[in-house]
Design a protein around this motif. Sequence first.
Motif, mmCIF file in Angstrom:
data_model
loop_
_atom_site.group_PDB
_atom_site.id
_atom_site.type_symbol
_atom_site.label_atom_id
_atom_site.label_comp_id
_atom_site.label_asym_id
_atom_site.label_seq_id
_atom_site.Cartn_x
_atom_site.Cartn_y
_atom_site.Cartn_z
ATOM 1 N N ALA A 129 -42.466 8.349 -5.980
ATOM 2 C CA ALA A 129 -41.235 7.927 -5.950
ATOM 3 C C ALA A 129 -40.180 8.328 -4.764
ATOM 4 O O ALA A 129 -39.294 7.881 -4.115
ATOM 5 C CB ALA A 129 -40.484 8.851 -7.090
ATOM 6 N N LEU A 130 -40.760 9.717 -4.085
ATOM 7 C CA LEU A 130 -40.045 10.267 -2.928
ATOM 8 C C LEU A 130 -40.522 9.255 -1.500
ATOM 9 O O LEU A 130 -39.572 8.757 -0.887
ATOM 10 C CB LEU A 130 -40.741 11.443 -2.585
ATOM 11 N N LEU A 131 -41.910 8.621 -1.778
ATOM 12 C CA LEU A 131 -41.981 7.523 -0.695
ATOM 13 C C LEU A 131 -41.232 6.106 -0.712
ATOM 14 O O LEU A 131 -40.555 5.958 0.397
ATOM 15 C CB LEU A 131 -43.344 7.272 -0.769
ATOM 16 N N VAL A 132 -40.937 5.912 -1.883
ATOM 17 C CA VAL A 132 -40.086 4.734 -2.458
ATOM 18 C C VAL A 132 -38.714 5.123 -1.790
ATOM 19 O O VAL A 132 -37.972 4.285 -1.106
ATOM 20 C CB VAL A 132 -40.120 4.330 -3.547
ATOM 21 N N ALA A 133 -38.273 6.079 -2.331
ATOM 22 C CA ALA A 133 -36.820 6.652 -1.909
ATOM 23 C C ALA A 133 -36.514 6.589 -0.398
ATOM 24 O O ALA A 133 -35.279 6.391 0.002
ATOM 25 C CB ALA A 133 -36.456 7.876 -2.694
ATOM 26 N N VAL A 150 -31.082 15.847 0.265
ATOM 27 C CA VAL A 150 -31.797 15.930 -1.068
ATOM 28 C C VAL A 150 -33.171 15.483 -1.037
ATOM 29 O O VAL A 150 -34.153 16.246 -1.794
ATOM 30 C CB VAL A 150 -30.761 14.812 -2.142
ATOM 31 N N LEU A 151 -33.458 14.412 -0.213
ATOM 32 C CA LEU A 151 -35.081 13.884 -0.207
ATOM 33 C C LEU A 151 -35.548 15.099 0.506
ATOM 34 O O LEU A 151 -36.661 15.316 0.041
ATOM 35 C CB LEU A 151 -35.036 12.820 0.559
ATOM 36 N N ALA A 152 -35.081 15.872 1.401
ATOM 37 C CA ALA A 152 -35.792 16.801 2.040
ATOM 38 C C ALA A 152 -36.100 17.819 1.220
ATOM 39 O O ALA A 152 -37.217 18.561 1.165
ATOM 40 C CB ALA A 152 -34.985 17.348 3.158
ATOM 41 N N GLY A 153 -35.023 18.474 0.198
ATOM 42 C CA GLY A 153 -35.361 19.382 -0.815
ATOM 43 C C GLY A 153 -36.465 18.942 -1.724
ATOM 44 O O GLY A 153 -37.251 19.795 -2.009
ATOM 45 N N GLU A 154 -36.736 17.618 -2.122
ATOM 46 C CA GLU A 154 -37.801 17.158 -2.940
ATOM 47 C C GLU A 154 -39.200 17.511 -2.221
ATOM 48 O O GLU A 154 -39.914 17.579 -2.874
ATOM 49 C CB GLU A 154 -37.427 15.589 -3.338
ATOM 50 N N ALA A 155 -39.086 16.923 -1.192
ATOM 51 C CA ALA A 155 -40.380 17.103 -0.415
ATOM 52 C C ALA A 155 -40.973 18.689 -0.193
ATOM 53 O O ALA A 155 -41.836 18.837 -0.320
ATOM 54 C CB ALA A 155 -40.063 16.487 1.202
ATOM 55 N N LEU A 183 -27.300 20.402 -9.242
ATOM 56 C CA LEU A 183 -26.371 20.628 -8.124
ATOM 57 C C LEU A 183 -26.693 19.298 -7.054
ATOM 58 O O LEU A 183 -25.961 18.867 -6.260
ATOM 59 C CB LEU A 183 -26.564 21.895 -7.398
ATOM 60 N N ALA A 184 -28.193 19.048 -6.969
ATOM 61 C CA ALA A 184 -28.626 17.842 -6.197
ATOM 62 C C ALA A 184 -28.115 16.479 -6.612
ATOM 63 O O ALA A 184 -27.457 15.732 -5.710
ATOM 64 C CB ALA A 184 -30.196 17.763 -6.229
ATOM 65 N N ILE A 185 -27.810 16.275 -7.955
ATOM 66 C CA ILE A 185 -27.210 15.083 -8.507
ATOM 67 C C ILE A 185 -25.752 15.026 -8.231
ATOM 68 O O ILE A 185 -25.350 14.101 -7.904
ATOM 69 C CB ILE A 185 -27.458 15.187 -10.178
ATOM 70 N N ALA A 186 -25.184 16.241 -8.198
ATOM 71 C CA ALA A 186 -23.540 16.287 -7.917
ATOM 72 C C ALA A 186 -23.573 16.042 -6.392
ATOM 73 O O ALA A 186 -22.581 15.297 -5.998
ATOM 74 C CB ALA A 186 -23.135 17.698 -8.250
ATOM 75 N N VAL A 187 -24.491 16.213 -5.579
ATOM 76 C CA VAL A 187 -24.543 15.934 -4.035
ATOM 77 C C VAL A 187 -24.405 14.639 -4.092
ATOM 78 O O VAL A 187 -23.686 13.852 -3.097
ATOM 79 C CB VAL A 187 -25.390 16.614 -3.340
ATOM 80 N N VAL A 188 -25.511 13.796 -4.907
ATOM 81 C CA VAL A 188 -25.649 12.299 -4.529
ATOM 82 C C VAL A 188 -24.399 11.631 -5.243
ATOM 83 O O VAL A 188 -23.947 10.714 -4.296
ATOM 84 C CB VAL A 188 -26.790 12.179 -5.504
ATOM 85 N N GLY A 198 -31.159 9.862 -6.430
ATOM 86 C CA GLY A 198 -31.148 10.498 -7.677
ATOM 87 C C GLY A 198 -32.115 10.334 -8.794
ATOM 88 O O GLY A 198 -32.483 11.376 -9.450
ATOM 89 N N LEU A 199 -32.869 9.171 -8.789
ATOM 90 C CA LEU A 199 -34.093 9.146 -9.660
ATOM 91 C C LEU A 199 -35.100 10.197 -9.214
ATOM 92 O O LEU A 199 -35.870 10.643 -10.005
ATOM 93 C CB LEU A 199 -34.635 7.539 -9.469
ATOM 94 N N VAL A 200 -35.468 10.363 -7.779
ATOM 95 C CA VAL A 200 -36.370 11.074 -7.403
ATOM 96 C C VAL A 200 -36.070 12.602 -8.065
ATOM 97 O O VAL A 200 -37.229 13.386 -8.594
ATOM 98 C CB VAL A 200 -36.560 11.269 -5.996
ATOM 99 N N VAL A 201 -34.801 13.147 -8.119
ATOM 100 C CA VAL A 201 -34.412 14.414 -8.782
ATOM 101 C C VAL A 201 -34.766 14.394 -10.165
ATOM 102 O O VAL A 201 -35.045 15.313 -10.681
ATOM 103 C CB VAL A 201 -33.066 14.825 -8.356
ATOM 104 N N LEU A 202 -34.542 13.381 -10.878
ATOM 105 C CA LEU A 202 -34.525 13.292 -12.414
ATOM 106 C C LEU A 202 -35.776 12.480 -12.936
ATOM 107 O O LEU A 202 -35.908 12.192 -14.039
ATOM 108 C CB LEU A 202 -33.525 12.265 -12.844
ATOM 109 N N LEU A 203 -36.883 12.577 -12.181
ATOM 110 C CA LEU A 203 -38.011 11.617 -12.746
ATOM 111 C C LEU A 203 -38.848 12.380 -13.832
ATOM 112 O O LEU A 203 -39.379 11.776 -14.541
ATOM 113 C CB LEU A 203 -38.973 11.688 -11.424
ATOM 114 N N ASP A 204 -38.665 13.699 -13.909
ATOM 115 C CA ASP A 204 -39.431 14.567 -14.670
ATOM 116 C C ASP A 204 -38.616 14.714 -15.962
ATOM 117 O O ASP A 204 -38.927 15.606 -17.002
ATOM 118 C CB ASP A 204 -39.836 15.906 -14.122
#
Length: 369
Positions: A21-25, A60-65, A80-85, A116-122
């Motif tokens: 998901a991170l690669l796609v995003a 946000v993507l950097a935080g996920e990585a 907080l990440a979703i609020a940022v998005v 946003g999907l990357v953050v909420l995938l789980d």
Amino acid sequence: MSDTAEEVTRAQLGHGLRIAALLVATAIALGLGSANLLSRLDSHVSPSTQLIAFAALAAVLAGEATLLVLGRAWGRSRWLAIAVVLAASALSYTTLPEGRTSTSADWIFGAANWVGLVVLLDRPLRTAALFLLAHGLVALLNLILLTDVSRADLARFATGSVSVLGFPLCLAVVASVLGGLSTAAATSRREIERVRVAEAVAAETHRRRRQRFTELSATTVPLLEGLADGSLRPGDPVVQRSCAIEAARMRRLFAETDTVANPLLHELRHCIDVADRKGVVVELDARGRWPAPPVAVRRDLTEAVVVVLATAASRARVTVVGSADLVSVSVVADSGEVDVPTPVTPGVGVEALNNGNTVWMEAQWQPAS
């Protein structure tokens, strides 16, 4: 061990999904999104505002990585990440050229959804669906409230929403299905293990019952058969003594399967109970601490007590003294002359002394031997 393996497998599956998901995003949000943004940057009311929104998504993507490298999840910071998005999406729409919602100039419409999907995938599927709905609602409100909307604009927005919201939702569905399959597989495996354990317990219980019957068949069964066919008389003192001995052995045999801190004392108490029921006053004294003897050794140590108490008239005293090097079980009672049992376990010795009607018998075991 199996639960640990299931957790590892589930964690590996979730980790792989997060990487995909991170690669796609990253490819869509930072790749295509930046291309659309830079190619039409001058058409925006405030290019710097668009760059700030782009930087927020990149953060946000950097935080996920970073979390993936550390092997951690978002936890409470995910909201907080979703609020940022969502804030970045709203910020971008405030300076979007009028009438350009869901067009190529609206780069964030097809970028923020994947971030946003990357953050909420789980998270559960409904959480991802609610986010995508909120993301689409931000774009729709901009189209309706901040521009002179036409039927063509609404048709373009509806068409674009199919891919912008549908593709991420498909990935969320896949993640949810895989998570459900993983949970179902873990549940099925635990159920299979439970059935196997139940079968093993039943087999072991049956084996122990057969072993008990085999152990009793040599002495107890002939005694019962003699009493049944009349060849043995219940009033005979010898028969009564044999019955008392077999009763104590049976109680000892049943006590051997109990899980207790001190199995030797536990089995001795069961042997003494037979004498107590005959009215014999029995004292039990234990001193010292000793390692738990094996079952065969405990039988040899308690056999002396069983034999002596079977003919005790009124009183008896059982003493257990033990250490790491020696365990001694002795009994003194007004039993008269008794036969000294022969131990079958190496390292166990039995001694006896008779003084009139009083007999003293001791069984010793040396753990080191």
